[in-house]
Motif scaffolding. Structure first.
Motif, PDB file in Angstrom:
ATOM      1  N   ALA A 234       0.842  -1.205   0.000  1.00 43.83           N
ATOM      2  CA  ALA A 234       0.000   0.000   0.000  1.00 43.83           C
ATOM      3  C   ALA A 234       0.876   1.254   0.000  1.00 43.83           C
ATOM      4  O   ALA A 234       0.593   2.211  -0.736  1.00 43.83           O
ATOM      5  CB  ALA A 234      -0.946  -0.001   1.203  1.00 43.83           C
ATOM      6  N   ASP A 235       1.938   1.246   0.802  1.00 42.18           N
ATOM      7  CA  ASP A 235       2.853   2.395   0.816  1.00 42.18           C
ATOM      8  C   ASP A 235       3.497   2.601  -0.545  1.00 42.18           C
ATOM      9  O   ASP A 235       3.626   3.735  -1.022  1.00 42.18           O
ATOM     10  CB  ASP A 235       3.936   2.213   1.878  1.00 42.18           C
ATOM     11  N   LEU A 236       3.894   1.515  -1.197  1.00 40.71           N
ATOM     12  CA  LEU A 236       4.484   1.622  -2.535  1.00 40.71           C
ATOM     13  C   LEU A 236       3.461   2.118  -3.548  1.00 40.71           C
ATOM     14  O   LEU A 236       3.790   2.921  -4.428  1.00 40.71           O
ATOM     15  CB  LEU A 236       5.074   0.277  -2.959  1.00 40.71           C
ATOM     16  N   CYS A 237       2.225   1.666  -3.430  1.00 39.92           N
ATOM     17  CA  CYS A 237       1.162   2.154  -4.326  1.00 39.92           C
ATOM     18  C   CYS A 237       0.921   3.646  -4.131  1.00 39.92           C
ATOM     19  O   CYS A 237       0.669   4.375  -5.092  1.00 39.92           O
ATOM     20  CB  CYS A 237      -0.143   1.394  -4.083  1.00 39.92           C
ATOM     21  N   ARG A 238       1.011   4.096  -2.895  1.00 34.79           N
ATOM     22  CA  ARG A 238       0.816   5.517  -2.591  1.00 34.79           C
ATOM     23  C   ARG A 238       1.876   6.354  -3.307  1.00 34.79           C
ATOM     24  O   ARG A 238       1.623   7.474  -3.707  1.00 34.79           O
ATOM     25  CB  ARG A 238       0.888   5.724  -1.076  1.00 34.79           C
ATOM     26  N   ALA A 239       3.049   5.799  -3.490  1.00 32.92           N
ATOM     27  CA  ALA A 239       4.150   6.500  -4.150  1.00 32.92           C
ATOM     28  C   ALA A 239       4.244   6.156  -5.636  1.00 32.92           C
ATOM     29  O   ALA A 239       5.228   6.476  -6.291  1.00 32.92           O
ATOM     30  CB  ALA A 239       5.460   6.139  -3.459  1.00 32.92           C
ATOM     31  N   SER A 240       3.210   5.538  -6.186  1.00 31.73           N
ATOM     32  CA  SER A 240       3.281   4.980  -7.540  1.00 31.73           C
ATOM     33  C   SER A 240       3.336   5.998  -8.669  1.00 31.73           C
ATOM     34  O   SER A 240       3.523   5.619  -9.813  1.00 31.73           O
ATOM     35  CB  SER A 240       2.100   4.036  -7.785  1.00 31.73           C
ATOM     36  N   ALA A 241       3.223   7.268  -8.375  1.00 30.43           N
ATOM     37  CA  ALA A 241       3.305   8.275  -9.440  1.00 30.43           C
ATOM     38  C   ALA A 241       4.653   8.228 -10.145  1.00 30.43           C
ATOM     39  O   ALA A 241       4.773   8.678 -11.286  1.00 30.43           O
ATOM     40  CB  ALA A 241       3.060   9.668  -8.869  1.00 30.43           C
ATOM     41  N   THR A 242       5.642   7.649  -9.495  1.00 33.19           N
ATOM     42  CA  THR A 242       6.969   7.581 -10.099  1.00 33.19           C
ATOM     43  C   THR A 242       7.167   6.319 -10.936  1.00 33.19           C
ATOM     44  O   THR A 242       8.204   6.155 -11.548  1.00 33.19           O
ATOM     45  CB  THR A 242       8.055   7.624  -9.004  1.00 33.19           C
TER      46      THR A 242
ATOM     47  N   THR B  25      -6.064   2.057  -0.688  1.00 32.38           N
ATOM     48  CA  THR B  25      -4.920   2.608  -1.425  1.00 32.38           C
ATOM     49  C   THR B  25      -4.560   1.721  -2.608  1.00 32.38           C
ATOM     50  O   THR B  25      -4.340   2.203  -3.726  1.00 32.38           O
ATOM     51  CB  THR B  25      -3.712   2.745  -0.479  1.00 32.38           C
ATOM     52  N   ILE B  26      -4.518   0.421  -2.367  1.00 26.63           N
ATOM     53  CA  ILE B  26      -4.131  -0.531  -3.416  1.00 26.63           C
ATOM     54  C   ILE B  26      -5.145  -0.556  -4.550  1.00 26.63           C
ATOM     55  O   ILE B  26      -4.784  -0.505  -5.725  1.00 26.63           O
ATOM     56  CB  ILE B  26      -3.931  -1.932  -2.804  1.00 26.63           C
ATOM     57  N   VAL B  27      -6.417  -0.607  -4.217  1.00 23.71           N
ATOM     58  CA  VAL B  27      -7.469  -0.657  -5.236  1.00 23.71           C
ATOM     59  C   VAL B  27      -7.464   0.611  -6.074  1.00 23.71           C
ATOM     60  O   VAL B  27      -7.635   0.555  -7.300  1.00 23.71           O
ATOM     61  CB  VAL B  27      -8.848  -0.916  -4.590  1.00 23.71           C
ATOM     62  N   GLN B  28      -7.254   1.740  -5.442  1.00 16.26           N
ATOM     63  CA  GLN B  28      -7.191   2.993  -6.200  1.00 16.26           C
ATOM     64  C   GLN B  28      -6.047   2.942  -7.216  1.00 16.26           C
ATOM     65  O   GLN B  28      -6.226   3.261  -8.380  1.00 16.26           O
ATOM     66  CB  GLN B  28      -7.017   4.175  -5.256  1.00 16.26           C
ATOM     67  N   ALA B  29      -4.881   2.501  -6.774  1.00 16.35           N
ATOM     68  CA  ALA B  29      -3.722   2.430  -7.674  1.00 16.35           C
ATOM     69  C   ALA B  29      -3.908   1.360  -8.743  1.00 16.35           C
ATOM     70  O   ALA B  29      -3.685   1.615  -9.932  1.00 16.35           O
ATOM     71  CB  ALA B  29      -2.452   2.159  -6.870  1.00 16.35           C
ATOM     72  N   LEU B  30      -4.327   0.163  -8.359  1.00 17.11           N
ATOM     73  CA  LEU B  30      -4.491  -0.916  -9.334  1.00 17.11           C
ATOM     74  C   LEU B  30      -5.649  -0.648 -10.279  1.00 17.11           C
ATOM     75  O   LEU B  30      -5.575  -0.979 -11.462  1.00 17.11           O
ATOM     76  CB  LEU B  30      -4.683  -2.260  -8.637  1.00 17.11           C
ATOM     77  N   GLY B  31      -6.712  -0.061  -9.771  1.00 18.13           N
ATOM     78  CA  GLY B  31      -7.847   0.277 -10.634  1.00 18.13           C
ATOM     79  C   GLY B  31      -7.447   1.267 -11.712  1.00 18.13           C
ATOM     80  O   GLY B  31      -7.840   1.136 -12.872  1.00 18.13           O
TER      81      GLY B  31
ATOM     82  N   SER C  57      -6.216   2.108 -17.323  1.00 18.89           N
ATOM     83  CA  SER C  57      -5.396   2.662 -18.397  1.00 18.89           C
ATOM     84  C   SER C  57      -4.897   1.576 -19.332  1.00 18.89           C
ATOM     85  O   SER C  57      -4.770   1.794 -20.532  1.00 18.89           O
ATOM     86  CB  SER C  57      -4.232   3.480 -17.818  1.00 18.89           C
ATOM     87  N   ALA C  58      -4.636   0.396 -18.804  1.00 16.30           N
ATOM     88  CA  ALA C  58      -4.197  -0.718 -19.650  1.00 16.30           C
ATOM     89  C   ALA C  58      -5.321  -1.141 -20.593  1.00 16.30           C
ATOM     90  O   ALA C  58      -5.091  -1.393 -21.781  1.00 16.30           O
ATOM     91  CB  ALA C  58      -3.744  -1.904 -18.811  1.00 16.30           C
ATOM     92  N   ARG C  59      -6.571  -1.208 -20.073  1.00 20.91           N
ATOM     93  CA  ARG C  59      -7.714  -1.559 -20.936  1.00 20.91           C
ATOM     94  C   ARG C  59      -7.982  -0.472 -21.973  1.00 20.91           C
ATOM     95  O   ARG C  59      -8.288  -0.766 -23.124  1.00 20.91           O
ATOM     96  CB  ARG C  59      -8.973  -1.794 -20.077  1.00 20.91           C
ATOM     97  N   ALA C  60      -7.852   0.792 -21.592  1.00 21.90           N
ATOM     98  CA  ALA C  60      -8.119   1.887 -22.505  1.00 21.90           C
ATOM     99  C   ALA C  60      -7.091   1.951 -23.645  1.00 21.90           C
ATOM    100  O   ALA C  60      -7.408   2.425 -24.726  1.00 21.90           O
ATOM    101  CB  ALA C  60      -8.124   3.211 -21.738  1.00 21.90           C
TER     102      ALA C  60
END
Length: 186
Positions: free
Chosen positions: A103-111, A170-176, A181-184
């Motif tokens: 979850a912490d890594l997902c929170r920083a996933s903008a990078t 946090t994880i669902v927001q990042a993975l969703g 974006s992958a489907r789009a």
């Protein structure tokens, strides 16, 4: 992955199935010392029902080297469970994370690098998270680990499931966002 596979990991499994947008991802759980064949523990089942999650058809199972070898992402309830992954299947360590650390890594996933739409997205996310280890300051175990509520008070169950909910949010927001974006892009 948790210990008995009747409280924490089934809770996370059933909530992820409910919360994560459909994207061809199989979500399953197992335990390091599973109460094989058991249903979800009663209080856990009650918490899941209150959130509208499906509790039917569950049977506890033990984690196997085959499961770890084929999993694209392994989320554990504690860092100690993650350590058990290393003993069971060392190569799976690069795809294994304590739920709170992920979850912490997902929170920083903008990078993270953009997802390649020509490839399955979940292994790419796991690889990006593994590469990001060390770029996010680790938090203490009492913040990351999800306490085992089995045989404990309703308050302990509530604390455990609120922590799982926080991490899953946090994880669902990042993975969703990644899955969308992958489907789009296809």
């Amino acid at each position: 992955m948790c210990t008995g596979n009747i409280c924490r990991s089934p809770y996370a499994e059933r909530r992820l199935r409910q919360l994560l947008p459909a994207g061809g991802v199989e979500i399953a759980s197992a335990g390091t010392a599973a109460v094989v064949g058991s249903d979800i523990e009663t209080e856990t089942r009650d918490f899941l029902r209150q959130r509208g999650a499906d509790v039917t058809g569950f049977r506890a199972r033990s984690v196997t080297t085959e499961m770890l070898g084929s999993a694209e992402l392994v989320l554990t309830m504690t860092r100690a469970h993650r350590g058990q992954v290393s003993r069971l299947h060392p190569a799976a360590m690069r795809r294994a994370f304590a739920l709170g650390d992920f979850a912490d890594l997902c929170r920083a996933s903008a990078t993270w690098r953009p997802i390649n739409p020509a490839q399955p997205w979940l292994p790419q996310v796991a690889a990006e998270a593994a590469a990001a280890r060390g770029t996010v300051a680790p938090r203490d175990l009492d913040v990351i680990d999800v306490v085992d509520p089995y045989g404990a008070s309703t308050r302990t169950h509530t604390d455990a499931f609120e922590r799982i909910e926080e991490f899953l949010g946090t994880i669902v927001q990042a993975l969703g966002a990644v899955a969308g974006s992958a489907r789009a892009s296809r």
